[in-house]
Design a protein around this motif. Structure first.
Motif, PDB file in Angstrom:
ATOM      1  N   ALA A  18       0.566  -0.719  -0.298  1.00 57.96           N
ATOM      2  CA  ALA A  18      -0.146   0.099  -0.001  1.00 57.96           C
ATOM      3  C   ALA A  18       1.409   1.243   0.222  1.00 57.96           C
ATOM      4  CB  ALA A  18      -1.022   0.060   1.352  1.00 57.96           C
ATOM      5  N   LEU A  19       1.788   1.229   0.441  1.00 62.56           N
ATOM      6  CA  LEU A  19       2.221   2.053   0.663  1.00 62.56           C
ATOM      7  C   LEU A  19       3.493   2.721  -0.153  1.00 62.56           C
ATOM      8  CD1 LEU A  19       3.868   4.612   2.496  1.00 62.56           C
ATOM      9  CD2 LEU A  19       5.333   3.482   3.908  1.00 62.56           C
ATOM     10  N   SER A  20       3.980   1.753  -0.879  1.00 62.54           N
ATOM     11  CA  SER A  20       4.575   1.664  -2.241  1.00 62.54           C
ATOM     12  C   SER A  20       4.101   2.090  -3.547  1.00 62.54           C
ATOM     13  CB  SER A  20       5.377  -0.056  -2.633  1.00 62.54           C
ATOM     14  OG  SER A  20       6.289  -0.157  -1.474  1.00 62.54           O
ATOM     15  N   MET A  21       2.442   1.510  -3.121  1.00 57.18           N
ATOM     16  CA  MET A  21       1.749   2.318  -4.693  1.00 57.18           C
ATOM     17  C   MET A  21       1.799   3.445  -4.028  1.00 57.18           C
ATOM     18  SD  MET A  21      -1.369  -0.138  -3.931  1.00 57.18           S
ATOM     19  CE  MET A  21      -1.074  -1.747  -4.424  1.00 57.18           C
ATOM     20  N   GLU A  22       1.277   4.214  -3.083  1.00 62.49           N
ATOM     21  CA  GLU A  22       1.663   6.238  -3.532  1.00 62.49           C
ATOM     22  C   GLU A  22       3.319   6.253  -3.437  1.00 62.49           C
ATOM     23  OE1 GLU A  22      -1.039   7.232   0.289  1.00 62.49           O
ATOM     24  OE2 GLU A  22      -0.681   5.830   0.772  1.00 62.49           O
ATOM     25  N   LEU A  23       4.172   5.394  -3.126  1.00 68.34           N
ATOM     26  CA  LEU A  23       5.761   5.958  -3.321  1.00 68.34           C
ATOM     27  C   LEU A  23       5.306   6.447  -4.197  1.00 68.34           C
ATOM     28  CD1 LEU A  23       6.792   5.393   0.345  1.00 68.34           C
ATOM     29  CD2 LEU A  23       6.021   7.600  -0.510  1.00 68.34           C
ATOM     30  N   ALA A  24       5.589   5.423  -4.898  1.00 63.23           N
ATOM     31  CA  ALA A  24       5.943   5.181  -6.184  1.00 63.23           C
ATOM     32  C   ALA A  24       4.880   4.997  -7.321  1.00 63.23           C
ATOM     33  CB  ALA A  24       6.443   3.452  -6.221  1.00 63.23           C
ATOM     34  N   PRO A  25       4.645   5.686  -7.547  1.00 68.72           N
ATOM     35  CA  PRO A  25       3.166   5.750  -8.546  1.00 68.72           C
ATOM     36  C   PRO A  25       3.436   5.450  -9.529  1.00 68.72           C
ATOM     37  CG  PRO A  25       4.102   8.094  -7.798  1.00 68.72           C
ATOM     38  CD  PRO A  25       4.479   6.636  -7.888  1.00 68.72           C
ATOM     39  N   GLY A  26       2.406   4.347 -10.973  1.00 65.78           N
ATOM     40  CA  GLY A  26       2.854   4.255 -11.919  1.00 65.78           C
ATOM     41  C   GLY A  26       3.648   2.160 -11.705  1.00 65.78           C
ATOM     42  N   ALA A  27       4.100   1.957 -10.951  1.00 65.29           N
ATOM     43  CA  ALA A  27       5.140   0.825 -10.667  1.00 65.29           C
ATOM     44  C   ALA A  27       3.902   0.230 -10.362  1.00 65.29           C
ATOM     45  CB  ALA A  27       5.748   0.757  -8.656  1.00 65.29           C
ATOM     46  N   LYS A  28       4.350  -0.992 -11.179  1.00 62.49           N
ATOM     47  CA  LYS A  28       3.715  -3.067 -10.395  1.00 62.49           C
ATOM     48  C   LYS A  28       3.640  -3.522  -9.211  1.00 62.49           C
ATOM     49  CE  LYS A  28       4.328  -5.181 -14.974  1.00 62.49           C
ATOM     50  NZ  LYS A  28       4.430  -6.155 -15.182  1.00 62.49           N
ATOM     51  N   VAL A  29       2.972  -3.097  -8.172  1.00 62.34           N
ATOM     52  CA  VAL A  29       3.366  -3.639  -7.339  1.00 62.34           C
ATOM     53  C   VAL A  29       1.811  -5.006  -7.005  1.00 62.34           C
ATOM     54  CG1 VAL A  29       3.036  -2.891  -4.116  1.00 62.34           C
ATOM     55  CG2 VAL A  29       2.974  -1.564  -5.961  1.00 62.34           C
ATOM     56  N   PHE A  30       2.780  -5.959  -6.269  1.00 63.12           N
ATOM     57  CA  PHE A  30       2.516  -6.898  -5.631  1.00 63.12           C
ATOM     58  C   PHE A  30       2.604  -7.570  -4.424  1.00 63.12           C
ATOM     59  CE2 PHE A  30       2.914 -11.629  -4.862  1.00 63.12           C
ATOM     60  CZ  PHE A  30       1.731 -12.015  -5.222  1.00 63.12           C
ATOM     61  N   SER A  31       1.876  -7.965  -2.929  1.00 64.58           N
ATOM     62  CA  SER A  31       1.904  -8.765  -2.004  1.00 64.58           C
ATOM     63  C   SER A  31       2.134  -9.395  -1.881  1.00 64.58           C
ATOM     64  CB  SER A  31       0.996  -7.797  -1.132  1.00 64.58           C
ATOM     65  OG  SER A  31       0.847  -8.104   0.034  1.00 64.58           O
ATOM     66  N   ALA A  32       2.998  -9.981  -1.407  1.00 67.11           N
ATOM     67  CA  ALA A  32       3.304 -12.028  -1.119  1.00 67.11           C
ATOM     68  C   ALA A  32       2.168 -12.477  -0.392  1.00 67.11           C
ATOM     69  CB  ALA A  32       4.470 -12.343  -0.371  1.00 67.11           C
ATOM     70  N   THR A  33       1.480 -11.648   0.962  1.00 65.79           N
ATOM     71  CA  THR A  33       0.678 -12.119   1.640  1.00 65.79           C
ATOM     72  C   THR A  33      -0.624 -11.079   2.003  1.00 65.79           C
ATOM     73  OG1 THR A  33       1.474 -10.781   3.710  1.00 65.79           O
ATOM     74  CG2 THR A  33       2.704 -13.246   3.011  1.00 65.79           C
ATOM     75  N   HIS A  34      -1.810 -11.205   1.967  1.00 69.16           N
ATOM     76  CA  HIS A  34      -3.113 -10.189   2.879  1.00 69.16           C
ATOM     77  C   HIS A  34      -3.351 -10.779   3.761  1.00 69.16           C
ATOM     78  CE1 HIS A  34      -5.980 -14.185   2.615  1.00 69.16           C
ATOM     79  NE2 HIS A  34      -5.269 -14.366   1.319  1.00 69.16           N
TER      80      HIS A  34
END
Lengths: 298, 370
Positions: A34-50
């Protein structure tokens, strides 16, 4: 021969990466996604866990291996939280960018102080993290310290987009400061109040607010609650009348519900992290939700 | 080949900054009691320890890991200590490649490369005991490659001296070589799967071996034997694993199904066309601490019998059913109760047995694969 083949493969992989526009971020936990999505707009972000998974117990599944193999940056809490599965993923994926020590492998625990450090003896059966409690995303102050760490790392591995990351961080920090003030007001009303916990999932939040964890349903860290242990806590809970008995979404809350029935203390089942597919999909909303729920229970 | 791989690994190492890593020490203690001896190896009857392990792991400059594992077994008849693993493994060579050199577990089948302390039953399936001596490790070099595909696809190959597969030293330099591939993915939020196919070429003996010498030894049914008892020039293995946990949260609940099939042809030392075997296992972890499981397996083999002065080969068959209940009071301990039932056709030593098995781990332990 071997060298030639591997070089060829490396070149073809490089070609693949270069054509991709955005960087790919793999996070061990959803809060960092979630933090990466805000700090790296446009990046492809995947979380291993939920949010419904216990991050201590994750299978090193094939799908996670192919995901980490394509990552430019891996962000994890560290402090031993992922030691049961992340090394297996790294080993299988053979991605040079994200091996330990590489710029693309970021263990956030290395940039903050952890609490609840335990001295472990070699011949001990306890399941504690000698490196301290790894659930530090639940402290708004530590998160403030970690956002620039992530941003700086993004600027190192993707220097071409440095400006974008700097702007995103500035924007995030401004919003976070505003929210912090509101959370501090809410916390002031909860300060000094007792709670019962199950595991140390919420320790950082409890410390930050200044609440008092009077009992843990786990007889020992990492050992699931037993009826005998829950029974032994009843008297204290009746006497001190805590605000709530806290469990999180991935835990078995049987003992907490039982205790709530016996003592009349409210049982609060709270998300221990963000729910990327639901409403509480970033850290701001998570703290909003957690503090509101605690206030309501009061 | 080994030297080349090492040179490659060193070249890669030198290009990176030196990072000091801590030595990781791990101990697994295993203790059991088994009521009877059963056919085809496994644990011997009485009190004993089957796979107690001391492991040392050291990361070198973050790009190579050195790993050593010393394994001890002892029971009322026998005791044994041996070096099961001693290898250097790269962490990430360019292009998704990795190289392993030294003594290590061959990357074939589903269970072979996994450590037996993570098994769900107290003994390896029949086909592993018959064709691979429980688990096959040897001195050699291995290469693996992860394809850059969206779906997990991995290829690996290994070349070994072959000395550890049988009881005898191998006749040729590269006694065995292996090839294997695996695929896998998730199925929705709750399930994931993996399937694999592997091949083991065994050049340690020649097919006409049995004609010039009569060396088909008596099998040691009691106690363990390190070598594979039933060998052939070619061993083919296929495996399929499926795991399910609500929301993928395997802390509370998990179902794990695994199946493997093995086929051996150009059989050494026996006048039959082929051997084969399979197993199917299901384990249900129904709570944080408890799991129950059942495994059914069979091997189709051959034995030599003397019949009125004539040596005759007869097809034999062994079927094994294991049922277990396991309790893990903490993350590092496990107590297992297992009942095993064997049915044999023309084979000696089959019996039923109850095993009580306790295992405890200390120190660091490598993360487990899927």
């Amino acid at each position: 021969m071997l060298r030639m083949v591997s070089k060829l493969l490396a070149f073809s992989l490089l070609a693949l990466v270069n054509t991709a526009q955005a960087i790919t971020i793999f996070t061990c936990e959803p809060e960092w996604a979630a933090l990466s999505m805000e700090l790296a707009p446009g990046a492809k972000v995947f979380s291993a866990t939920h949010v419904y998974q216990d991050p201590h117990y994750i299978e090193a599944r094939p799908s996670l291996i192919s995901k980490i193999a394509k990552a430019d940056l891996v962000i994890c809490s560290g402090a031993g939280l992922e030691s049961g599965w992340l090394p297996a993923l790294q080993k299988r994926a053979a991605n040079r960018k994200v091996v330990n020590g590489a710029d693309g492998m970021l263990y956030l625990s290395q940039f903050i102080k952890t609490i609840e450090k335990h001295k472990t003896k070699f011949f001990s059966t306890e399941h504690v993290h000698p490196a301290g409690n790894p659930h530090f995303h639940l402290d708004p102050d530590r998160v403030s310290k970690l956002a620039p760490v992530i941003s700086q790392r993004l600027q190192i591995i993707d220097s071409g987009s440095r400006l974008i990351y700097q702007q995103a961080l500035a924007k995030w920090q401004k919003n976070w400061q505003q929210s912090l003030q509101q959370w501090q007001q809410q916390a002031a009303q909860l300060k000094g109040q007792p709670v019962v916990v199950q595991h140390t999932s919420f320790s950082y939040l409890i410390n930050w607010i200044g609440m008092d964890a009077i009992a843990d349903l786990e007889p020992e860290p990492g050992v699931p609650p037993t009826m005998a242990h829950a029974q032994s806590l009843i008297a204290d809970a009746r006497q001190e009348q805590p605000v709530a008995i806290l469990t999180n979404w991935y835990q078995n809350d049987r003992a907490a519900r039982w205790m709530s029935d016996k003592t009349g203390v409210k049982h609060l089942n709270l998300p221990a992290t963000v729910d990327l597919k639901g409403d509480i999909n970033n850290l701001q909303r998570l703290f909003d939700h957690l503090l509101a729920q605690l206030q309501e229970a009061q | 080949m080994k030297r080349k791989a090492l040179a490659l690994a060193t070249a890669v190492l030198c290009s990176q900054a030196n990072v000091v890593n801590a030595l990781e020490v791990g101990v697994i203690l295993d203790a059991y009691h088994k009521s009877e001896n059963t056919a085809l190896g496994g644990r011997a009857e009485g009190f004993g320890s089957s796979h107690s392990e001391l492991s040392l792991s050291q990361g070198i400059a973050d790009l190579t890991t050195a790993h050593v594992a010393l394994v001890g077994e002892w029971n009322e008849q026998d005791s044994d200590l041996q070096l099961e693993e001693a290898y250097l493994q790269s962490s990430a060579l360019p292009g998704g490649m990795n190289v392993t050199a030294g003594r290590f577990l061959a990357d074939i089948g589903y269970l072979n490369a996994t450590h037996s302390h993570s098994d769900n039953f107290s003994e390896r399936p029949l086909l592993y005991r018959a064709f691979l001596g429980g688990h096959y490790f040897d001195d050699g070099v291995g290469v693996s490659w992860l394809a850059p595909t969206d779906r997990y696809w991995r290829l690996s190959a290994g070349a070994f001296t072959g000395d550890k597969l049988g009881e005898e030293k191998s006749e040729s330099g590269i006694g065995t070589w292996t090839l294997s591939t695996e695929f896998g993915d998730d199925l929705g939020n709750n399930a994931s799967w993996q399937m694999g196919a592997s091949y083991l070429r065994n050049n340690t003996q020649s097919s006409d071996h049995h004609e010039d010498e009569d060396d088909h030894e008596e099998h040691d049914h009691a106690g363990h034997s390190h070598g594979a008892e039933y060998q052939g020039k070619n061993l083919y293995l296929t495996d399929l694993v499926w795991k399910w946990a609500p929301q993928g949260n395997n802390r509370q609940q998990q179902v794990k199904l695994a199946a493997e099939y093995a086929y051996v042809d150009d059989v050494y030392g026996a006048e039959v066309d082929h051997y084969d075997g399979w197993y199917l296992s299901g384990v249900y972890q129904f709570d944080e601490n408890w799991s129950a499981g059942i495994r059914q397996g069979r091997v189709n083999l051959a034995e030599e019998h003397e019949h009125a002065g004539e040596h005759e080969w007869e097809e034999t068959r062994l079927t094994e059913t294991s049922v277990m209940l396991s309790w893990a009071p903490t993350h590092t301990q496990r107590l297992r109760l297992e009942y095993k039932h064997q049915d044999a056709d023309h084979m000696e030593g089959a019996d039923n047995a109850i095993t009580v098995h306790y295992q405890i781990g200390f120190g660091a332990h490598a993360a487990h694969g899927f």
